[in-house]
Structures are given as structure tokens and as C-alpha cells.
Scaffold this motif. Structure first.
Motif, PDB file in Angstrom:
ATOM      1  N   GLN A 292       0.722  -1.069   0.082  1.00  0.00           N
ATOM      2  CA  GLN A 292       0.134   0.008  -0.110  1.00  0.00           C
ATOM      3  C   GLN A 292       0.988   1.285   0.185  1.00  0.00           C
ATOM      4  OE1 GLN A 292      -3.114   0.051   2.941  1.00  0.00           O
ATOM      5  NE2 GLN A 292      -3.328   2.135   3.189  1.00  0.00           N
ATOM      6  N   ILE A 293       0.496   2.210  -0.822  1.00  0.00           N
ATOM      7  CA  ILE A 293       1.033   3.534  -0.951  1.00  0.00           C
ATOM      8  C   ILE A 293       0.133   4.409  -0.626  1.00  0.00           C
ATOM      9  CG2 ILE A 293       2.810   5.121  -2.353  1.00  0.00           C
ATOM     10  CD1 ILE A 293       3.038   2.319  -4.079  1.00  0.00           C
ATOM     11  N   ASP A 294       0.532   5.567   0.258  1.00  0.00           N
ATOM     12  CA  ASP A 294      -0.612   6.497   0.633  1.00  0.00           C
ATOM     13  C   ASP A 294       0.109   8.071   0.357  1.00  0.00           C
ATOM     14  OD1 ASP A 294      -2.277   4.701   1.880  1.00  0.00           O
ATOM     15  OD2 ASP A 294      -1.126   4.421   3.637  1.00  0.00           O
ATOM     16  N   PHE A 295      -0.533   8.736  -0.146  1.00  0.00           N
ATOM     17  CA  PHE A 295       0.087   9.993  -0.586  1.00  0.00           C
ATOM     18  C   PHE A 295      -1.276  10.977  -0.762  1.00  0.00           C
ATOM     19  CE2 PHE A 295      -0.988   7.964  -4.609  1.00  0.00           C
ATOM     20  CZ  PHE A 295      -1.400   8.938  -5.459  1.00  0.00           C
ATOM     21  N   LEU A 337      -7.277   0.833  -5.755  1.00  0.00           N
ATOM     22  CA  LEU A 337      -6.827   2.299  -5.500  1.00  0.00           C
ATOM     23  C   LEU A 337      -8.230   2.844  -4.689  1.00  0.00           C
ATOM     24  CD1 LEU A 337      -8.608   3.963  -7.710  1.00  0.00           C
ATOM     25  CD2 LEU A 337      -6.622   3.324  -9.139  1.00  0.00           C
ATOM     26  N   ALA A 338      -7.899   3.919  -3.968  1.00  0.00           N
ATOM     27  CA  ALA A 338      -8.739   4.395  -3.041  1.00  0.00           C
ATOM     28  C   ALA A 338      -8.767   6.195  -3.140  1.00  0.00           C
ATOM     29  CB  ALA A 338      -8.914   3.932  -1.713  1.00  0.00           C
ATOM     30  N   HIS A 339      -9.588   6.651  -3.201  1.00  0.00           N
ATOM     31  CA  HIS A 339      -9.539   8.162  -2.871  1.00  0.00           C
ATOM     32  C   HIS A 339     -10.509   8.833  -1.674  1.00  0.00           C
ATOM     33  CE1 HIS A 339      -7.858   9.219  -7.052  1.00  0.00           C
ATOM     34  NE2 HIS A 339      -8.601   7.946  -7.381  1.00  0.00           N
ATOM     35  N   SER A 340      -9.925   9.621  -0.958  1.00  0.00           N
ATOM     36  CA  SER A 340     -10.670  10.077   0.255  1.00  0.00           C
ATOM     37  C   SER A 340     -10.665  11.542   0.232  1.00  0.00           C
ATOM     38  CB  SER A 340     -10.201   9.644   1.431  1.00  0.00           C
ATOM     39  OG  SER A 340     -10.867   9.935   2.801  1.00  0.00           O
ATOM     40  N   ILE A 341     -11.728  12.235  -0.176  1.00  0.00           N
ATOM     41  CA  ILE A 341     -11.700  13.730  -0.613  1.00  0.00           C
ATOM     42  C   ILE A 341     -12.469  14.502   0.486  1.00  0.00           C
ATOM     43  CG2 ILE A 341     -11.717  15.471  -2.208  1.00  0.00           C
ATOM     44  CD1 ILE A 341     -11.841  12.780  -4.268  1.00  0.00           C
ATOM     45  N   THR A 342     -12.105  15.393   1.021  1.00  0.00           N
ATOM     46  CA  THR A 342     -12.652  16.377   2.036  1.00  0.00           C
ATOM     47  C   THR A 342     -12.497  17.677   1.551  1.00  0.00           C
ATOM     48  OG1 THR A 342     -11.348  16.293   3.600  1.00  0.00           O
ATOM     49  CG2 THR A 342     -12.791  14.689   3.720  1.00  0.00           C
ATOM     50  N   ALA A 343     -12.971  18.725   2.257  1.00  0.00           N
ATOM     51  CA  ALA A 343     -12.852  20.206   1.946  1.00  0.00           C
ATOM     52  C   ALA A 343     -11.322  20.515   2.146  1.00  0.00           C
ATOM     53  CB  ALA A 343     -13.699  21.093   2.678  1.00  0.00           C
ATOM     54  N   ASP A 344     -10.601  19.805   3.154  1.00  0.00           N
ATOM     55  CA  ASP A 344      -9.497  20.237   3.104  1.00  0.00           C
ATOM     56  C   ASP A 344      -8.241  19.176   2.932  1.00  0.00           C
ATOM     57  OD1 ASP A 344      -9.920  18.396   5.245  1.00  0.00           O
ATOM     58  OD2 ASP A 344      -9.676  19.809   7.002  1.00  0.00           O
ATOM     59  N   ASN A 345      -8.607  18.173   2.061  1.00  0.00           N
ATOM     60  CA  ASN A 345      -7.787  17.085   1.926  1.00  0.00           C
ATOM     61  C   ASN A 345      -7.791  16.201   0.905  1.00  0.00           C
ATOM     62  OD1 ASN A 345      -5.128  15.761   2.125  1.00  0.00           O
ATOM     63  ND2 ASN A 345      -5.289  15.197   4.196  1.00  0.00           N
ATOM     64  N   PHE A 351      -3.147   0.271  -3.782  1.00  0.00           N
ATOM     65  CA  PHE A 351      -2.734  -1.217  -3.387  1.00  0.00           C
ATOM     66  C   PHE A 351      -2.114  -1.859  -4.521  1.00  0.00           C
ATOM     67  CE2 PHE A 351      -6.651   0.683  -1.461  1.00  0.00           C
ATOM     68  CZ  PHE A 351      -6.163   0.654  -0.161  1.00  0.00           C
ATOM     69  N   THR A 352      -0.757  -2.450  -4.299  1.00  0.00           N
ATOM     70  CA  THR A 352      -0.063  -2.895  -5.191  1.00  0.00           C
ATOM     71  C   THR A 352       0.615  -4.166  -5.184  1.00  0.00           C
ATOM     72  OG1 THR A 352       1.940  -1.885  -4.770  1.00  0.00           O
ATOM     73  CG2 THR A 352       0.464  -0.427  -5.905  1.00  0.00           C
ATOM     74  N   SER A 353       1.114  -4.788  -6.107  1.00  0.00           N
ATOM     75  CA  SER A 353       1.851  -6.204  -6.026  1.00  0.00           C
ATOM     76  C   SER A 353       3.026  -5.797  -6.918  1.00  0.00           C
ATOM     77  CB  SER A 353       1.064  -7.444  -6.531  1.00  0.00           C
ATOM     78  OG  SER A 353       0.358  -7.264  -7.763  1.00  0.00           O
ATOM     79  N   VAL A 354       3.915  -6.802  -6.952  1.00  0.00           N
ATOM     80  CA  VAL A 354       5.056  -6.899  -7.664  1.00  0.00           C
ATOM     81  C   VAL A 354       4.783  -7.141  -9.158  1.00  0.00           C
ATOM     82  CG1 VAL A 354       7.472  -7.841  -7.829  1.00  0.00           C
ATOM     83  CG2 VAL A 354       6.593  -7.168  -5.616  1.00  0.00           C
ATOM     84  N   VAL A 355       5.502  -6.302 -10.121  1.00  0.00           N
ATOM     85  CA  VAL A 355       5.282  -6.926 -11.487  1.00  0.00           C
ATOM     86  C   VAL A 355       6.261  -7.967 -11.784  1.00  0.00           C
ATOM     87  CG1 VAL A 355       5.601  -6.185 -14.029  1.00  0.00           C
ATOM     88  CG2 VAL A 355       4.904  -4.662 -12.144  1.00  0.00           C
ATOM     89  N   ASP A 356       5.801  -9.206 -12.055  1.00  0.00           N
ATOM     90  CA  ASP A 356       6.758 -10.306 -12.320  1.00  0.00           C
ATOM     91  C   ASP A 356       7.132 -10.264 -13.669  1.00  0.00           C
ATOM     92  OD1 ASP A 356       5.218 -12.535 -14.002  1.00  0.00           O
ATOM     93  OD2 ASP A 356       3.735 -11.571 -12.691  1.00  0.00           O
ATOM     94  N   PRO A 357       8.495 -10.796 -13.915  1.00  0.00           N
ATOM     95  CA  PRO A 357       8.992 -10.811 -15.355  1.00  0.00           C
ATOM     96  C   PRO A 357       8.612 -11.822 -16.218  1.00  0.00           C
ATOM     97  CG  PRO A 357      10.687 -11.400 -13.752  1.00  0.00           C
ATOM     98  CD  PRO A 357       9.240 -11.119 -12.944  1.00  0.00           C
TER      99      PRO A 357
END
Length: 362
Positions: A292-295, A337-345, A351-357
Motif C-alpha cells: 500500500q502506498i499513501d499520498f 486504489l482509493a480516494h478520500s476527498i474532503t474540503a481540506d484534503n 494497493f499494489t503487487s510486484v510486477v513479475d517478469p
């Protein structure tokens, strides 16, 4: 919505043109699409929209409201950031709060929910030996799917007696081609085969070191363990059919035997055997992955376009300076993926997994 973030637009339609809700009435929007973990089954995407209802316009019993007769079950929603669609779905639930601060909470689901409700009726005899894309077309027709379609897959599937949900049929199609089925952010039913992973765009670079053209993440969950290790695959091709099994022995000797079963009614023996070989190899190593990557979408400038256009199965890179001073790069595929949207944020999670070759002809 927050300053220096994409412009959010929520629009409703009862089958005709979409009409935008006034931006000052949007209190919060929560979107979730895809799956959290790479081996989860298909799951419908959801969007929860909370609106200011002091005017009473979003009360479905208000006959004088411009939304009267529109705000009903099945009403379409389109949610956009900077005019880029990030969710398309249908109204499932409407909760009106007539308290001190009146609001309305609307819950929408994407097209997977519609497909999941439909059952492919039992056939008297097995029929339709066909390629996966044709089987997917059949499932969508049975579900009375009216949205767009993008279906690719040439693996020949066994005849079927159906008698299952249409979504289960589509899961079988995805398994047979070693790929994935999903409904896109713009509402297109999509089947992609194994080869699709080599043509997906890399949307974003995430870094904790301030690299050029990167997005700084403020939360990350990594997992260097064996939770996702599978080194034996059993391809279940249907009752009274020869199953195919493959085992990656070096992984078994290191991590022990961890098996998974694929419901994949492939017609051709060689194709089924290749699928088993691929499935036994692709998750056989305990590699470091970013679960998981949060930004935040605030202040990321032109990179907001790539963020908004990110689709399930697209690629991202994560650069990480470990506690012990190592620089590692993780090439990842977006599972959800997820979005959490409010008036100030405007918070975003991938949510990811490894890319296998690894690849093989199925």
C-alpha cells in the motif's frame, strides 16, 4: 475541495445527460476500486458521496426538487477530477439525515455489482467451446450489460453448462488467459490477457528522496515475507476433466509447499499445462513488495494527470531508502486504489503487487 488539488466534479444522470452537483454542496467523497491484495477475487467498486442537504433538494420525497424522480436506485454517477473520469457507477443506497445539519449520503457501486447479480442459467448439455473473449461476451450479454466493452483473450475454453453467476464466468475467463477482468473507471467492461502486463503505462514514480518528477508518499506498507509465496499451481478444468499441476521445486525447498488452485476450464492440454507452469513460478519468490502506498493529491502539479488517469493493472515505481541505508526500487502493478476527498484534503492510496517478469504462451 482543497486548494492546489484537482477540481472535483460529481454529476448525476437518469439515463440522459449528466448534470453536475454544485461544488459547494460536496462534503466528502470516498472511492474504492479494485482489490487490496493480488489474490483476492473480483469485488465491486464503491463511491460514497456526502452532500449538504440544507435545501432539502436531495430528499427523494421532495416533489419540488429538481432532482425529484432522478435520485432513485440505479441513477448513474460520474466522478471526475480535472475533467478526467475516476469513477462511474449506479446508486445503490440513499440515506437522508434531517438532523441539525441535514445531509444526504449516497452509496454508488460500479458495473461489477450489476454483473454479479446476474446468473447464467443452467444448460441441459454442455455448449459453447469458445475463446475467452467470446465467453466473456456471452456472460455480459446474459447480465444485460449496456456499458462499453474491451475484451481480449484467444485461449479456447471448455464447453460449459453455465449454472453460475456471470461474474464467476468472467473470473474463469480471466484465469484462462492468465489476466484480469475489471470494469474501468469510465465504465468499460475489460478483459486483458497475460501479455497486457507488458504494454501498460507506468503512471507515477513514488519516492522518499525527492527525485525529479516523483510524488512523495507519506505512508507505505512493505512486505518482504512469504505471505504471497505460491510455488504449486493446480489448474481445475472442470468435473471429469484432466487437471494440470505444476511445482517450482527450488521454491518448495526454500519456503515449503504452498499451493493455489485456479478455476480455469481451458480446452487445450498444453495451454492448461503452461498456465500451471506460469502460476507456479510467478509468485514463487519472497520478494519485497509495496502492499500500500499513501499520498496526497494536493500540490502535485502536472503529475495529477497521471494520478487521475491511473487504471487497475497500470504500473508504478516505488523508491525507498531503507532504515539500514539501502536504496531499493520496487516495480509494482496497481491492484486497487482509493480516494478520500474532503474540503481540506485529498488522500489517495494505491494497493499494489510486484510486477513479475515471467511470461508464457497460454
Amino acid at each position: 475541495m482543497p486548494a492546489n488539488a484537482p477540481t472535483l466534479t460529481v454529476s448525476f444522470s437518469n439515463g440522459g445527460a449528466f448534470t453536475a452537483v454544485s461544488a459547494d454542496l460536496l462534503l466528502s467523497v470516498e472511492i474504492r476500486r479494485g482489490r487490496q491484495y493480488q489474490n483476492d477475487f473480483l469485488e465491486a467498486g464503491t463511491a460514497d458521496v456526502v452532500l449538504n442537504n440544507q435545501s432539502g433538494a436531495f430528499d427523494p420525497s421532495n416533489t419540488s426538487s429538481p432532482w425529484y424522480g432522478i435520485l432513485i436506485a440505479g441513477m448513474q454517477v460520474r466522478i471526475q477530477g480535472n475533467s478526467t473520469t475516476i469513477f462511474t457507477g449506479y446508486l445503490e443506497n440513499n440515506e437522508v439525515n434531517q438532523g441539525i445539519y441535514p445531509t444526504v449520503s449516497l452509496t454508488f457501486v460500479d458495473g461489477l455489482a450489476q454483473i454479479a447479480k446476474a446468473i447464467a442459467p443452467a444448460l441441459a448439455t454442455s455448449q459453447y467451446q469458445e475463446v475467452a473473449s467470446a465467453r466473456a461476451t456471452r456472460a455480459l450479454d446474459l447480465a444485460e450489460w449496456t456499458g462499453g466493452r474491451s475484451l481480449t483473450g484467444t485461449t479456447v475454453m471448455q464447453k460449459t453448462k453455465q449454472n453460475m453467476s456471470c461474474l464467476e464466468m468472467l473470473e474463469q475467463c480471466a484465469n484462462c488467459v492468465g489476466g484480469r477482468f475489471y470494469v474501468s473507471r469510465s465504465g468499460v467492461a475489460t478483459l486483458v490477457p497475460l501479455a497486457d502486463k507488458f504494454s501498460r503505462p507506468t503512471r507515477l514514480l513514488f519516492s522518499d528522496q525527492g527525485d525529479a518528477n516523483s510524488v512523495g508518499y507519506d505512508g507505505i506498507i512493505t512486505n518482504p515475507g512469504t505471505d504471497y509465496v505460491y510455488n504449486e499451481a493446480i489448474v481445475f478444468r472442470g468435473p471429469k476433466k484432466t487437471q494440470k499441476t505444476a511445482k517450482f521445486t527450488s521454491s518448495v525447498s526454500t519456503y515449503g509447499l504452498k499451493s493455489k488452485k485456479l478455476d480455469a476450464p481451458i480446452f487445450n492440454d498444453a495451454s492448461a499445462a503452461n498456465l500451471a507452469l506460469y502460476a507456479a513460478r510467478k509468485d514463487a519468490d519472497a520478494v519485497v513488495l509495496a502492499e500500500q502506498i499513501d499520498f496526497t493529491a494536493i500540490g502535485i502539479g502536472t503529475l495529477a494527470t497521471d494520478m487521475l488517469e491511473t487504471e487497475l493493472n497500470d504500473l508504478v515505481q516505488v523508491k525507498r531508502l531503507t532504515y539500514d541505508g539501502r536504496n531499493i526500487t520496487i516495480n509494482s502493478v496497481v491492484e486497487g486504489l482509493a480516494h478520500s476527498i474532503t474540503a481540506d484534503n485529498w488522500r489517495v492510496s494505491y494497493f499494489t503487487s510486484v510486477v513479475d517478469p515471467y511470461t508464457i504462451t497460454i
